[in-house]
Motif scaffolding. Structure first.
Motif, PDB file in Angstrom:
ATOM      1  N   GLU A   1      51.049  10.663  50.194  1.00 20.71           N
ATOM      2  CA  GLU A   1      51.535  11.898  50.809  1.00 20.71           C
ATOM      3  C   GLU A   1      52.729  11.610  51.701  1.00 20.71           C
ATOM      4  O   GLU A   1      52.748  10.612  52.414  1.00 20.71           O
ATOM      5  CB  GLU A   1      50.425  12.547  51.640  1.00 20.71           C
ATOM      6  N   GLY A   2      53.715  12.502  51.633  1.00 19.30           N
ATOM      7  CA  GLY A   2      54.901  12.357  52.454  1.00 19.30           C
ATOM      8  C   GLY A   2      56.055  11.646  51.768  1.00 19.30           C
ATOM      9  O   GLY A   2      57.182  11.694  52.250  1.00 19.30           O
ATOM     10  N   ASP A   3      55.794  10.972  50.648  1.00 19.36           N
ATOM     11  CA  ASP A   3      56.881  10.357  49.895  1.00 19.36           C
ATOM     12  C   ASP A   3      57.795  11.450  49.353  1.00 19.36           C
ATOM     13  O   ASP A   3      57.373  12.593  49.155  1.00 19.36           O
ATOM     14  CB  ASP A   3      56.348   9.535  48.717  1.00 19.36           C
ATOM     15  N   LEU A   4      59.034  11.105  49.098  1.00 19.09           N
ATOM     16  CA  LEU A   4      60.001  12.043  48.534  1.00 19.09           C
ATOM     17  C   LEU A   4      60.294  11.667  47.092  1.00 19.09           C
ATOM     18  O   LEU A   4      60.354  10.476  46.759  1.00 19.09           O
ATOM     19  CB  LEU A   4      61.299  12.017  49.343  1.00 19.09           C
ATOM     20  N   ILE A   5      60.492  12.689  46.239  1.00 21.15           N
ATOM     21  CA  ILE A   5      60.752  12.440  44.822  1.00 21.15           C
ATOM     22  C   ILE A   5      61.934  13.290  44.362  1.00 21.15           C
ATOM     23  O   ILE A   5      62.000  14.484  44.667  1.00 21.15           O
ATOM     24  CB  ILE A   5      59.518  12.785  43.968  1.00 21.15           C
ATOM     25  N   LEU A   6      62.828  12.658  43.616  1.00 15.88           N
ATOM     26  CA  LEU A   6      63.954  13.335  42.980  1.00 15.88           C
ATOM     27  C   LEU A   6      63.845  13.128  41.475  1.00 15.88           C
ATOM     28  O   LEU A   6      63.501  12.035  41.026  1.00 15.88           O
ATOM     29  CB  LEU A   6      65.285  12.731  43.424  1.00 15.88           C
ATOM     30  N   ARG A   7      64.160  14.144  40.714  1.00 16.46           N
ATOM     31  CA  ARG A   7      64.160  13.996  39.264  1.00 16.46           C
ATOM     32  C   ARG A   7      65.478  13.376  38.826  1.00 16.46           C
ATOM     33  O   ARG A   7      66.533  13.721  39.320  1.00 16.46           O
ATOM     34  CB  ARG A   7      63.980  15.345  38.588  1.00 16.46           C
ATOM     35  N   GLY A   8      65.406  12.464  37.876  1.00 18.49           N
ATOM     36  CA  GLY A   8      66.599  11.822  37.345  1.00 18.49           C
ATOM     37  C   GLY A   8      66.973  10.570  38.111  1.00 18.49           C
ATOM     38  O   GLY A   8      66.375  10.220  39.115  1.00 18.49           O
ATOM     39  N   ARG A   9      67.980   9.919  37.586  1.00 19.04           N
ATOM     40  CA  ARG A   9      68.462   8.685  38.206  1.00 19.04           C
ATOM     41  C   ARG A   9      69.788   8.981  38.887  1.00 19.04           C
ATOM     42  O   ARG A   9      70.624   9.666  38.340  1.00 19.04           O
ATOM     43  CB  ARG A   9      68.640   7.625  37.136  1.00 19.04           C
ATOM     44  N   ASP A  10      69.973   8.462  40.079  1.00 17.71           N
ATOM     45  CA  ASP A  10      71.195   8.735  40.834  1.00 17.71           C
ATOM     46  C   ASP A  10      71.631   7.493  41.590  1.00 17.71           C
ATOM     47  O   ASP A  10      70.943   6.488  41.601  1.00 17.71           O
ATOM     48  CB  ASP A  10      70.974   9.879  41.819  1.00 17.71           C
ATOM     49  N   GLU A  11      72.778   7.597  42.199  1.00 16.19           N
ATOM     50  CA  GLU A  11      73.189   6.538  43.098  1.00 16.19           C
ATOM     51  C   GLU A  11      72.356   6.646  44.365  1.00 16.19           C
ATOM     52  O   GLU A  11      71.826   7.696  44.668  1.00 16.19           O
ATOM     53  CB  GLU A  11      74.668   6.671  43.446  1.00 16.19           C
ATOM     54  N   GLU A  12      72.298   5.590  45.089  1.00 19.22           N
ATOM     55  CA  GLU A  12      71.490   5.575  46.309  1.00 19.22           C
ATOM     56  C   GLU A  12      72.029   6.580  47.322  1.00 19.22           C
ATOM     57  O   GLU A  12      73.215   6.609  47.619  1.00 19.22           O
ATOM     58  CB  GLU A  12      71.483   4.168  46.905  1.00 19.22           C
ATOM     59  N   ALA A  13      71.150   7.409  47.831  1.00 16.26           N
ATOM     60  CA  ALA A  13      71.545   8.411  48.830  1.00 16.26           C
ATOM     61  C   ALA A  13      71.816   7.724  50.155  1.00 16.26           C
ATOM     62  O   ALA A  13      71.131   6.775  50.534  1.00 16.26           O
ATOM     63  CB  ALA A  13      70.443   9.445  48.991  1.00 16.26           C
TER      64      ALA A  13
END
Length: 116
Positions: free
Chosen positions: A69-81
């Motif tokens: 719980e509390g982790d963040l998830i983004l769909r797809g692959r991206d450069e490091e934010a």
């Protein structure tokens, strides 16, 4: 045909033990099944968020990620934010529940992650 055809990025919050500064650790998850929208809301389960993610246990192990719980998830692959604010702008989801299912054949071992 591989059922787990989506990629995603998971961020876990870590605290530096010395400085107590907060940092986000990035994990690339190469294989997942991402469900959103109607496929999730039809379940009528209040624990469910707007995203339901199935991840093979071996993919989590390879990425060094144990969902919580509390982790963040983004769909797809991206450069490091660069920072947390840039993640919020990109439509990040927050994990509200995670369940590990390691029983039966090793090919069936997986994590079920719900996020909003």
């Amino acid at each position: 045909m591989d059922l787990f055809c989506d990629e995603c990025i998971a961020y876990t919050r870590e605290a530096d033990p010395v400085s107590r500064a907060e940092r986000w650790e990035r994990h690339v998850i190469p294989r997942a099944l991402w469900q959103s929208g109607g496929a999730v809301t039809e379940r009528k389960d209040p624990r469910m968020g707007s995203v339901l993610l199935y991840v093979p246990a071996c993919a989590c192990d390879e990425a060094g990620w144990s969902p919580r719980e509390g982790d963040l998830i983004l769909r797809g692959r991206d450069e490091e934010a660069a920072d947390f604010a840039s993640l919020q702008k990109r439509g990040v989801y927050t994990v509200v529940s995670a369940a590990e299912h390691r029983y039966g054949s090793p090919a069936l071992h997986h994590w079920e992650v719900c996020a909003r």
